[in-house]
Enzyme design. Structure first.
Site, mmCIF file in Angstrom:
data_model
loop_
_atom_site.group_PDB
_atom_site.id
_atom_site.type_symbol
_atom_site.label_atom_id
_atom_site.label_comp_id
_atom_site.label_asym_id
_atom_site.label_seq_id
_atom_site.Cartn_x
_atom_site.Cartn_y
_atom_site.Cartn_z
ATOM 1 C CE1 TYR A 40 -4.073 1.616 -0.220
ATOM 2 C CE2 TYR A 40 -3.507 2.686 1.861
ATOM 3 C CZ TYR A 40 -4.321 2.578 0.742
ATOM 4 O OH TYR A 40 -5.383 3.428 0.589
ATOM 5 C CE LYS A 95 -20.039 -20.797 -15.857
ATOM 6 N NZ LYS A 95 -21.030 -20.081 -16.648
ATOM 7 C CB ALA A 196 -37.053 -20.962 -29.873
ATOM 8 C CB ALA A 199 -28.938 -22.844 -24.821
#
Length: 765
Positions: A40, A95, A196, A199
């Site tokens: 820092y 994720k 539809a 993906a």
């Protein structure tokens, strides 16, 4: 497992021991005032000024180059729909975890509270300087298309909506290989797309990029076939509207070569499959339940090539095969985007990998004798260690060739080595253990099942399909604990002291006495000992009434070892039993022996321990590279302990010249490949990553593995018993539930291997 119990366990997993699944850890020293002054003020001013001169220096002086933002507004979360940004956070953290364990990318989840496309795009643009890439996630269509399009145009870092492109990339690789197996060409086959959404649209566009023809494609939504004469079609649906005069899925499936499902469960019937062309290709990818169940599909058509999104059937279309490695390659060349060339390169790399010989480690992980390219293996498995070495490399090359790489790679061999190094810091060995055990579960005795943690481990092993538990202990206590855990499965419970066990005790006592009567054992002593669980459990294994046993949770190691040795005994070709612990570390799995039994082994015994430990490493799919450790290096000491290790190495070099083993060697040289190469280039270990360590005595091995476990927070699997005639393994006192589950998997695998050797031996007679 009941839905309520599953719900509770999921909530506990996310809440304990601390909320969430990810955290930030320092990557630089911070112990001294000097460290803090560099981290820092005032030292931090220097990189700030360098970045001010040239923004590209942010990649040099900060974590930007390995940092991906996982961004959503929570409008299309998994199968949960529009649940909002806060509720989507666990998925985004998940994720981030996948990014880290599969490709060593640091992911930060960001949930944006807006459904307004302009506001969403503007927010992402404002925070983009922080990150090296943007992974868009769980955003509903049609907004997802517009958001990704604008961000790709307006940012100069990789941007990808994984819900669109992840499935497209993996399924395209699977399709190319399936067509090759079926002997069909992509520009000739008739393709039906059920769904539809984002993906489905992305999949179809990518199939077209590889040669699929518009006139051969029929797409369906919830209203039926998307026809060009339908009104109020979105731009994306209009792109795939068909001129064929058909309305239903039944009609579309007649003579179709390929079905791709990205819709809802159980909409495809066996009759529809029968109406398809010869050698049909069916990708039923709705999760968790596919458009048609795998078993139903393969029963309807023997010539089918089938894939699903599920891990319990062949050919799992799993996005984790793609996004971690695509971003890895894009970040490593500082690509300004993720273009079609990079996605197509990923498709080709994945497809090619499925055709190459599969590493034994992968066969072991999935319980296969040999995975080979064919109808049941058209894409690689998610745990294949080659993924990180092949896909990022292909993506990086495509980025360079298409002119969007700011930092081209010059040394591809070095880059490949770096990629492989990145793959060594997760728990793949644990997943390998569990998958291997699940392939053929065995009957495992839990000798202390009236302890809550032991029973919980048995429950997990049963519910995960790892083992078939046999519970020893006070029956009343076990039943009470089962009720508390909601463990309602019908599991065998044996109270070794109860009246109903007397007949079995007598049978076991008789056999035990017959085996030990010339070693001071009386029949009275044998009958008394069969009331003890470790004797009774060991006899179950010895007689074949069980395949393996784990014990030792509540008792000191020596008191558990004694009955095991008396009942089971050593294998006929083994002089000394021993133990090995597998340490799951940032360097990958390390095999450490002997950690529990031999206090001061001789040179000959050390050599035998090394051979048995090498076999354990091979059993789990690793090529053993063995360091015979000491306080000395290659003859630098003439003290007895160093000489003993040196002699053991001489025995191994003489009798097993192909083994990669050397010593005596100090631990730092064994662990530091560069240091070893510079000082002892003549060693068999030079230039290699050592993964197996044989210690000169019990105290050094035991202290080392426990020090690694406590200081480095390394998971320990073991001690795994070596040299016994049956599969019995003894836990460390007070082992936790996860350790017991892992040891159960070890006991199952040990039993599997013994069964395999027995069958092989009988077949040669």
């Amino acid at each position: 497992m009941s839905n309520e119990k599953n719900r509770r366990e999921a909530l506990i997993y996310h809440a304990k021991p601390q909320p969430g699944k990810i955290k930030i850890v320092p990557t630089k020293p911070y112990a001294t005032q000097r460290d803090l002054a560099l981290a820092y003020s005032p030292g931090v001013a220097e990189p700030c000024l360098e970045i001010f001169k040239d923004k590209e220096n942010a990649y040099k002086y900060t974590s930007k180059g390995n940092l991906v933002a996982i961004i959503t507004n929570g409008t299309a979360v998994l199968g949960l729909g529009d649940i909002g940004p806060e509720a989507s956070k666990p998925v985004m953290e998940g994720k981030a975890l996948l990014f880290k364990i599969f490709s060593d990318i640091d992911g930060v989840d960001i949930e944006i509270d807006t459904k307004d496309v302009d506001k969403f795009v503007e927010t992402v643009k404002m925070i983009a300087p922080t990150f090296g890439g943007i992974n868009l996630e769980d955003i509903s269509a049609p907004a997802a298309f517009e958001i990704e399009r604008r961000l790709k145009e307006e940012l100069d870092i990789p941007v990808m909506h994984d819900d669109q492109h992840g499935t497209a990339i993996i399924s395209a690789a699977a399709l190319l290989n399936a067509l090759e197996i079926a002997g069909k060409k992509i520009d000739e086959v008739r393709i039906v797309i059920s769904g539809a959404g984002a993906a489905a649209v992305s999949c179809t566009r990518l199939y077209k990029a590889f040669g699929a023809k518009d006139e051969n494609i029929v797409m369906l939504d919830s209203k039926g076939v998307i026809r060009s004469d339908r009104e109020n079609l979105s731009k994306e649906k209009l792109e795939f509207a068909s001129d064929r005069k058909i309305d239903t899925l039944d009609e579309a499936m007649v003579d179709a070569d390929v079905f791709v499902g990205l819709s809802v469960a159980n909409i495809v019937s066996p009759e529809m499959l029968v109406s398809m062309a010869k050698k049909p290709i069916v990708f039923a990818m709705a999760n968790p339940n596919p458009e048609i169940e795998y078993n139903v599909a393969v029963a309807a058509r023997k010539d089918i090539i089938m894939a699903t999104g599920r891990s319990d059937h062949p050919n799992q279309v799993n996005n984790v095969l793609g996004f971690p490695f695509i971003f890895r390659g894009a970040l490593d060349v500082r690509a300004t985007g993720i273009n079609e060339a990079m996605k197509m390169a990923a498709v080709k790399a994945i497809a090619k990998l499925a055709k190459e010989p599969v590493p034994e480690q992968v066969n072991i992980a999935y319980g296969e004798t040999r995975l080979t390219f064919g109808e049941d293996y058209i894409i690689p498995k998610p745990f294949d260690p080659r993924l990180i070495a092949e896909i990022p490399l292909a993506v990086a090359k495509a980025a360079m060739e298409s002119g969007i790489a700011k930092q081209p790679i010059e040394d591809w061999d070095k880059y490949k080595e770096e990629l492989i190094r990145r793959s060594g810091n997760d728990n793949k060995v644990v997943r390998l253990l569990h998958n291997r055990a699940k392939a053929s579960p065995k009957r495992i005795v839990f000798a202390e099942a009236d302890h809550l943690d032991v029973l919980k481990a048995a429950q997990i092993a049963y519910e995960e399909g790892i083992a078939e538990p046999i519970l020893l202990g006070k029956k009343e206590t076990i039943l009470e604990l089962k009720a508390e855990l909601e463990f309602d499965a019908d599991i065998e419970i044996i109270d070794t002291k109860a009246t109903e066990s007397k007949g079995q005790r007598t049978i076991y006592a008789t056999k035990f006495w017959e085996n030990r009567k010339r070693k001071g054992v009386t029949f009275y002593y044998a009958k008394a000992k069969m009331r003890e669980r470790n004797y009774f459990g060991s006899m179950m294994v010895e007689t074949g009434d069980a395949d393996g046993m784990i014990s030792g949770y509540s008792r000191a190691y020596p008191t558990v070892v004694k009955p095991v040795f008396e009942v089971i005994g050593r294998a006929s070709n083994v002089q000394k039993a021993a133990t090995v612990n597998i340490m799951v570390t940032e360097k990958g799995p390390l095999f450490v022996a002997d950690t529990s039994i031999n206090i001061n082994p001789t040179a000959e015994e050390l050599a035998e321990i090394a051979l048995m430990t090498a076999n354990v490493a091979k059993t789990f799919g690793f090529d053993p590279v063995i360091a015979m450790t000491s306080y000395a290096n290659f003859g630098s000491s003439s003290a007895p302990n160093a000489v003993k290790v040196r002699k053991a190495v001489e025995i191994l070099h003489k009798n097993h010249p192909d083994m990669i083993v050397d010593g005596e060697i100090q631990m730092d040289f064994a662990l530091n490949k560069e240091l070893l190469q510079s000082q002892f280039p003549f060693s068999k270990l030079a230039g290699k990553n050592v993964n197996t360590f044989i210690f000169p005595n019990l105290e050094s091995a035991n202290i080392t593995y426990k020090l690694m476990k406590e200081l480095n927070n390394a998971d320990s699997i073991g001690p795994i018993m070596l040299g016994l005639s049956k599969s019995v393994h003894i836990l460390q006192l007070g082992a936790d539930v996860d350790e017991m589950v892992n040891m159960t998997a070890v006991a199952v695998i040990d039993a599997q291997e013994r069964e395999k050797r027995k069958k092989a031996k009988s077949s040669t007679k």
